[in-house]
Design an enzyme around this catalytic site. Structure first.
Site, PDB file in Angstrom:
ATOM      1  N   LYS A  84       0.846  -1.242   0.037  1.00 36.64           N
ATOM      2  CA  LYS A  84      -0.196  -0.228   0.125  1.00 36.64           C
ATOM      3  C   LYS A  84       0.891   1.271  -0.071  1.00 36.64           C
ATOM      4  CE  LYS A  84      -4.405  -1.650   1.946  1.00 36.64           C
ATOM      5  NZ  LYS A  84      -5.311  -1.554   2.897  1.00 36.64           N
ATOM      6  N   LYS A 123      -4.777  -8.740  -6.390  1.00 35.60           N
ATOM      7  CA  LYS A 123      -6.133  -9.016  -6.000  1.00 35.60           C
ATOM      8  C   LYS A 123      -7.089  -7.947  -6.492  1.00 35.60           C
ATOM      9  CE  LYS A 123      -6.020  -6.918  -1.603  1.00 35.60           C
ATOM     10  NZ  LYS A 123      -6.310  -6.812  -0.254  1.00 35.60           N
ATOM     11  N   LYS A 180     -11.208  -2.501  -3.573  1.00 34.32           N
ATOM     12  CA  LYS A 180     -12.145  -1.570  -3.883  1.00 34.32           C
ATOM     13  C   LYS A 180     -11.393  -0.115  -4.013  1.00 34.32           C
ATOM     14  CE  LYS A 180     -13.561  -2.582   0.731  1.00 34.32           C
ATOM     15  NZ  LYS A 180     -12.346  -2.444   1.729  1.00 34.32           N
TER      16      LYS A 180
END
Ligand code: TYM
Length: 333
Positions: A111, A194, A197
């Site tokens: 991230k 993956k 959202k």
């Protein structure tokens, strides 16, 4: 009854990945376990959220969870920031977890990207807050997708170190519950990433509120390869996109990938994709309709969340008090 805790970030509308990897497993557990499910807004702000987006997405997430079958009469459904004890226990855990442990977290690396210096400090200590979420309720079973496995191991390390350092048996061991063929649903644009959202490309995912024609288009445009489907899952080796679409059809129709391939072997994606889109629409359209209905009455939604927070807080405060007493804090008289 065994206690279950799980959470989901309101950082967007839930995706098919969230649904198949986690939410769908939460629903039956309501009948067999003592369940708490949480919209983790404090986690969501570890990456910048526009205030108006966070507000809207928090309600959308709660509505989506109810539409998927969570029942506030059978589980405790609440918003994380409504129970301040989460943030307080997380601080205590910030002082128990070791920097070396957090440095090993692969999700932080993913991230934060290349410029980790610029990531928020909240993103770095995120797993400590996640440990607090679970351990505040002494939950022992945590239904999640495969990507959360490492965070749960860290939560066990924190629980173990706390119990050891303060010579108590306060926090139990947590068992991850990682279910089925869809524990890792991949992006529709890249079968090695993956489905998420927060992916900048909306084409990479199916959102639970996507209209039927949008689902059909996204599946039509999903990346695939030119080969026909093989007879067994072994033949999907080196074909991540094909494996993903077969897994999705298996999960939404309640079958194994073997059974899906037994039916569709030899078929190309031109024939397979419309069938997959039909199955997804049949499964997701009722969820979308119910979500829209719930979002028309935000007062009722907010009231359900308030009742959830009251129940959660009543369970959380005694654990927080025990943790603080164990550490030697002077209780407020
Ligand atoms: P989050 O919001 O990223 O995802 C919510 C749940 O969905 C699962 N999931 C997936 N499963 C399969 N395929 C995918 N592509 C996919 N994407 C997401 C996740 O594994 C998760 O179970 N850190 C957590 C939220 C959290 C939490 C907790 C979870 C906070 N506190 C305490 C359990 C217990 C997260 O970011 O989930």
């Amino acid at each position: 009854m065994q206690r279950v805790f799980s959470g989901i970030q309101p950082s967007g509308v839930p995706t098919l990945g969230n649904y198949l990897g986690a939410i769908r497993n939460w629903v039956p557990m309501q009948d067999t376990h003592d369940c708490l499910y949480c919209v983790v807004d404090l986690h969501a702000i570890t990456q910048f959220q526009k205030p108006e987006d966070l507000l809207r997405q928090t309600r959308e997430m709660a509505a989506a969870l109810l539409a998927c079958g969570l029942d506030p009469e059978k589980c405790v459904l609440f918003v994380q920031s409504h129970v301040p004890a989460h943030a307080e226990l997380a601080w205590l855990f910030n002082c128990v977890a070791r920097i070396g442990w957090l440095n090993r977290m692969t999700q932080f690396k993913d991230k934060a990207g290349k410029n980790a210096e610029n990531a928020s400090t909240g993103l770095y200590v995120y797993p400590n807050l996640m440990a607090a979420d679970i351990l505040l309720y002494k939950a022992t079973s945590v239904p999640v997708g495969d990507d959360q496995r490492q965070h749960l191991e860290l939560a066990n390390d924190i629980a173990g170190k706390f119990n050891h350092d303060y010579a108590v048996e306060l926090f139990p061991r947590i068992e991850p519950f990682i279910g089925g063929v869809a524990a890792r649903v991949m992006s529709l644009r890249d079968g090695t990433k993956k489905m998420s959202k927060s992916d900048p490309s909306d084409q990479s995912r199916i959102n639970l509120n996507d209209p039927d024609d949008e689902i059909r288009n996204k599946i039509k445009r999903a990346k695939t390869d030119p080969d026909p489907l093989p007879e067994t899952p072994a033949g999907l080796g080196g074909r991540p996109e094909a494996r993903n679409l077969v897994g999705i059809l298996a999960a939404v129709t309640g079958r194994s990938p073997e059974a899906v391939l037994a039916e569709h072997a030899g078929q190309g994606f031109g024939a397979f994709k419309p069938l997959l889109a039909d199955a997804l629409i049949a499964h997701l359209a009722p969820i979308r309709t119910e979500m829209e209905r719930l979002l028309r009455d935000t007062a009722a939604l907010d009231a359900a969340l308030r009742r959830g927070a009251e129940k959660a807080e009543a369970l959380a405060l005694p654990t927080l008090a025990e943790a603080k007493a164990a550490m030697g804090f002077l209780a407020r008289s």
